[in-house]
Structures are given as C-alpha cells and as structure tokens.
Write an enzyme that holds these catalytic residues in place. Structure first.
Site, PDB file in Angstrom:
ATOM      1  N   ARG A  50     -36.677  43.308  20.998  1.00  0.00           N
ATOM      2  CA  ARG A  50     -36.761  44.765  21.098  1.00  0.00           C
ATOM      3  C   ARG A  50     -36.535  45.305  19.696  1.00  0.00           C
ATOM      4  O   ARG A  50     -36.269  44.580  18.747  1.00  0.00           O
ATOM      5  CB  ARG A  50     -35.768  45.352  22.113  1.00  0.00           C
ATOM      6  CG  ARG A  50     -34.418  44.657  22.357  1.00  0.00           C
ATOM      7  CD  ARG A  50     -33.487  44.627  21.197  1.00  0.00           C
ATOM      8  NE  ARG A  50     -33.318  45.933  20.608  1.00  0.00           N
ATOM      9  CZ  ARG A  50     -32.864  46.118  19.383  1.00  0.00           C
ATOM     10  NH1 ARG A  50     -32.558  45.087  18.628  1.00  0.00           N
ATOM     11  NH2 ARG A  50     -32.719  47.328  18.907  1.00  0.00           N
ATOM     12  N   GLY A  51     -36.771  46.616  19.568  1.00  0.00           N
ATOM     13  CA  GLY A  51     -36.733  47.227  18.242  1.00  0.00           C
ATOM     14  C   GLY A  51     -38.156  47.423  17.754  1.00  0.00           C
ATOM     15  O   GLY A  51     -38.928  46.466  17.723  1.00  0.00           O
ATOM     16  N   ALA A  52     -38.508  48.632  17.356  1.00  0.00           N
ATOM     17  CA  ALA A  52     -39.911  48.943  17.080  1.00  0.00           C
ATOM     18  C   ALA A  52     -40.613  47.946  16.159  1.00  0.00           C
ATOM     19  O   ALA A  52     -41.630  47.353  16.536  1.00  0.00           O
ATOM     20  CB  ALA A  52     -40.001  50.371  16.523  1.00  0.00           C
ATOM     21  N   ARG A  93     -44.542  48.081  26.136  1.00  0.00           N
ATOM     22  CA  ARG A  93     -43.556  49.172  26.006  1.00  0.00           C
ATOM     23  C   ARG A  93     -44.271  50.332  25.323  1.00  0.00           C
ATOM     24  O   ARG A  93     -44.965  50.137  24.325  1.00  0.00           O
ATOM     25  CB  ARG A  93     -42.318  48.755  25.197  1.00  0.00           C
ATOM     26  CG  ARG A  93     -41.429  47.770  25.937  1.00  0.00           C
ATOM     27  CD  ARG A  93     -40.101  47.562  25.230  1.00  0.00           C
ATOM     28  NE  ARG A  93     -39.164  48.649  25.482  1.00  0.00           N
ATOM     29  CZ  ARG A  93     -38.020  48.799  24.800  1.00  0.00           C
ATOM     30  NH1 ARG A  93     -37.741  47.977  23.811  1.00  0.00           N
ATOM     31  NH2 ARG A  93     -37.197  49.788  25.086  1.00  0.00           N
ATOM     32  N   GLN A 196     -26.958  47.978  23.086  1.00  0.00           N
ATOM     33  CA  GLN A 196     -27.442  47.432  21.808  1.00  0.00           C
ATOM     34  C   GLN A 196     -26.354  47.510  20.727  1.00  0.00           C
ATOM     35  O   GLN A 196     -26.269  46.654  19.858  1.00  0.00           O
ATOM     36  CB  GLN A 196     -28.688  48.186  21.317  1.00  0.00           C
ATOM     37  CG  GLN A 196     -29.975  47.888  22.077  1.00  0.00           C
ATOM     38  CD  GLN A 196     -30.234  48.861  23.207  1.00  0.00           C
ATOM     39  OE1 GLN A 196     -29.296  49.431  23.771  1.00  0.00           O
ATOM     40  NE2 GLN A 196     -31.506  49.056  23.561  1.00  0.00           N
ATOM     41  N   ASP A 237     -38.443  54.899  16.721  1.00  0.00           N
ATOM     42  CA  ASP A 237     -39.501  54.154  17.411  1.00  0.00           C
ATOM     43  C   ASP A 237     -40.862  54.785  17.190  1.00  0.00           C
ATOM     44  O   ASP A 237     -41.887  54.111  17.331  1.00  0.00           O
ATOM     45  CB  ASP A 237     -39.177  54.075  18.906  1.00  0.00           C
ATOM     46  CG  ASP A 237     -37.992  53.161  19.136  1.00  0.00           C
ATOM     47  OD1 ASP A 237     -36.844  53.621  18.962  1.00  0.00           O
ATOM     48  OD2 ASP A 237     -38.215  51.972  19.441  1.00  0.00           O
TER      49      ASP A 237
HETATM   50  C1  LIG Z   1     -35.573  49.573  13.853  1.00  0.00           C
HETATM   51  S1  LIG Z   1     -36.252  50.265  15.247  1.00  0.00           S
HETATM   52  C2  LIG Z   1     -35.002  50.033  16.400  1.00  0.00           C
HETATM   53  C3  LIG Z   1     -35.091  51.045  17.493  1.00  0.00           C
HETATM   54  O1  LIG Z   1     -35.512  50.416  18.715  1.00  0.00           O
HETATM   55  C4  LIG Z   1     -34.467  50.597  19.648  1.00  0.00           C
HETATM   56  O2  LIG Z   1     -34.908  50.711  20.960  1.00  0.00           O
HETATM   57  P1  LIG Z   1     -34.954  49.392  21.888  1.00  0.00           P
HETATM   58  O3  LIG Z   1     -33.680  48.623  21.635  1.00  0.00           O
HETATM   59  O4  LIG Z   1     -35.068  49.951  23.303  1.00  0.00           O
HETATM   60  O5  LIG Z   1     -36.203  48.637  21.466  1.00  0.00           O
HETATM   61  C5  LIG Z   1     -33.810  51.876  19.203  1.00  0.00           C
HETATM   62  O6  LIG Z   1     -34.565  53.008  19.525  1.00  0.00           O
HETATM   63  C6  LIG Z   1     -33.743  51.644  17.735  1.00  0.00           C
HETATM   64  O7  LIG Z   1     -33.504  52.751  16.928  1.00  0.00           O
END
Ligand SMILES: CSC[C@H]1O[C@H](OP(=O)(O)O)[C@H](O)[C@@H]1O
Length: 346
Positions: A50-52, A93, A196, A237
């Site tokens: 996960r993470g953009a 996603r 997270q 994101d």
């Molecule tokens: C460096 S982008 C990380 C960004 O993604 C996270 O969401 P997720 O854990 O649901 O993928 C979160 O929005 C972070 O800021």
C-alpha cells in the site's frame, strides 16, 4: 544520519514480484512471491502493498508479468490479450493516481517502442521504481531545508519506505531533517482503522532510532495547542490540478487544526502523484473499505453487536490549507491550478 534504509516493500527478482506483506508488520516480516497481474491486483486490493508510489511500482511489475505470459502464449495477438490484466490492475484501488500513472507510462512506452516489447516494459518498470527512490531523496533534501530546528513534527499514516520505492515521501523529509539535527521528536498518528502509524511508521522509525511517540488521532488538537509541534508533514495519494490533496482519512482534520493553531502543513509527493486531468478534489474517487476494518481488530469484533460502520479510506484537503507542497521538481507554496501547471511544465 539514520542508517540508509534497507526496507524494500517491492522487489523485482528472477522475473517475478516480491512483496513484503504489510498486513503482518510489525511482528513478522513475511514476503510474498507473485507471478501474475491477478495476484498483484489482489495484493494491492488487500493492502499487502500500500502507499501510492508503492502501488504504482507494484502495478507496473504486475503488467510486466502479464505481458511476458501473453507474449509467450499468444505471440500474434498478445497485446489484445493483455486488456483483462490491465483492467484488473487499474481497478485494484481507486484513489492513488500512481497506479493509473504507472500503467499509462508502461502502455505509452509500448506504443513508442514495440520492437522488443518485453524488454521495453522491463526497462520502464525498473525506471519507474528507481526514479521514485531518487525523487524521494530529492524531496527529502528540499523538504528538510524548509524546517528550522524544532521540537516536534506530526505525521499521519505511513509515507516511508513501505509506501514507496524506498526512503519515503513525508517520512523521507522527516528522516533527513532528523539526520540534520532539526527534529527532536516525531509524533505519529496511529491512523485507524488500518494502523499504518502504529504498525508501519513506528516500525520504520524505531529501526532508524528516531524518537517517536504514537498518538491517537483525537490527541492532535491538544498536541498543537500545547505547542509541541511546528509542522504537520504528510504524503498524498492524488493531488488534483487545483492543489486539492487526497490522502489518508484524517488528513483534512489535521490541516484544519494546523491552520487554526498556526502549525505549518507540508505535503510531500512526487509529481507521479499530481493529476492535472482531475480538475479539483471533488472529482477524486475516494475509496470506501469494509466496515469490518473498523468493527474488528485482529479479526476479533471489538464493536457492539449489530452496530455498523462507515469506512472512507481517504479525504480531501483543499489546496488553500496546504502551506507547502514538496515535489522532486521543486516546492509550491499554497498550490493552485496555475502554480501546478507551471511546475508540471518545468
Ligand atoms: C507515500 S503515499 C502514502 C499514502 O498512502 C496511504 O494510504 P494507504 O496506506 O491506504 O495506501 C496514505 O494515504 C499515505 O499518505
């Protein structure tokens, strides 16, 4: 300086994808071996990765694996056979634009260099990965320069090596600023319901031996009121053309609180996260995830029987609440349509 981070959330090795299963951190470091676009899409959907930026990099490798398979099985119409794999990856996603950006980059390269398509796709996927790591180091330097020696900063969700190709976006700025002696204390939101902050950011910062205190999201206003932080530093994101920022749920609250308390609000995101085709934050698709993520912890129900839950995974912060947007191309104060257009043309 903290040790050069060695965490690799995403790795391409022996012609397949390896993902660190982030659902099992911090108590277990377990790696999944993936061999198809379908498996990659499922891993993205289930937040193994996960993470953009990390999602975009994984999707690029997922498409590469699909192309290698199609090219071998259907040498004469392999490109057409790819469509279902492209669609399953694109649907994994909806909010992080990096996923779509990476797939478009790969397909555009195919249109331009189809002489040796698999080699082209391999090169582009690895370039996307390496460029993300380089962008993070560049943003870390640019963001850290803006931070005067301060007691504390607050970050939200996870924006470190686990969310990117390596080193991190907002967490990269924090790593660099700490290494320059500018930060004494990091505060990290636990970031319910997926934790997270507690599970991922805390794990990364403890490995780096960076002093960190977890807080419940509800404590952020009190933390600011007591003057314990000078900055809120977050990732993104998707940044819309007018500077609106989609990020983990709770980011918008922090931006409003920061402005009220005179705390500066920094968003750190590579230009692969900026989407000029999305005019404003109103048009950003905001993922809603299962209510079970709120109702249960470790698959055990903690909520009262019969109660339901609403689980938006992202919210949108208006660009006017963003004091500084840090990208690898430079920084933008109070991002708006004109400033982002200029940045993206530079
Ligand atoms: C460096 S982008 C990380 C960004 O993604 C996270 O969401 P997720 O854990 O649901 O993928 C979160 O929005 C972070 O800021």
């Amino acid at each position: 300086m903290p040790p050069h981070d060695t965490i690799r959330a995403v790795e391409w090795k022996d012609n397949h994808l390896i993902l660190l299963d982030q659902r099992k951190l911090p108590h277990a470091e377990h790696y999944l071996q993936l061999y198809s676009a379908e498996d990659t899409a499922e891993a993205i959907r289930n937040m193994v990765v996960r993470g953009a930026p990390a999602i975009g990099i994984a999707a690029a490798y997922g498409l590469l694996m699909a192309a290698r398979k199609a090219f071998k099985q259907y040498p004469h119409d392999w490109r057409a056979r790819l469509q279902p794999d492209i669609e399953v990856l694109a649907a994994a996603r909806p909010t992080a634009v990096n996923l779509h950006w990476a797939l478009q980059r790969m397909l555009k390269a195919l249109d331009e260099h189809d002489a040796d398509p698999i080699h082209t796709l391999m090169a582009v996927a690895q370039q996307i990965h390496q460029a993300d790591i380089e962008a993070n180091h560049r943003m870390a330097l640019l963001g850290s320069e803006l931070i005067k020696p301060t007691h504390g900063v607050l970050t939200h969700c996870n924006t470190g090596s686990l969310a990117t190709g390596g080193y991190g976006t907002a967490l990269g700025v924090i790593r660099a600023a700490y290494g320059e002696g500018k930060i004494e204390q990091v505060y990290a939101d636990e970031t319910r319901p997926w934790w997270q902050g507690s599970r991922l950011t805390a794990w990364e910062l403890m490995r780096d031996k960076i002093p960190t205190q977890l807080i419940c999201e509800g404590a952020a206003a009190h933390l600011m009121k007591l003057g314990k932080i000078s900055w809120v530093i977050v990732g993104a994101d998707r940044v819309a053309a007018n500077g609106d920022v989609a990020n983990k749920i709770g980011t918008y609250s922090l931006a409003v609180l920061a402005r009220f308390h005179g705390v500066r609000f920094m968003v750190v995101a590579p230009t692969s996260t900026i989407d000029l085709e999305t005019v404003s934050g109103e048009q950003i698709p905001l993922e809603e995830r299962s209510a079970d993520e709120i109702l249960n912890v470790n698959q055990q129900r903690i909520a009262a029987p019969q109660v339901g839950a609403w689980n938006p995974a992202f919210d949108v912060t208006p660009g006017k609440l963003v004091d500084i947007l840090v990208t690898e191309k430079g920084i933008v104060l109070r991002p708006d349509t004109e400033k982002l257009s200029t940045l993206m043309q530079s």
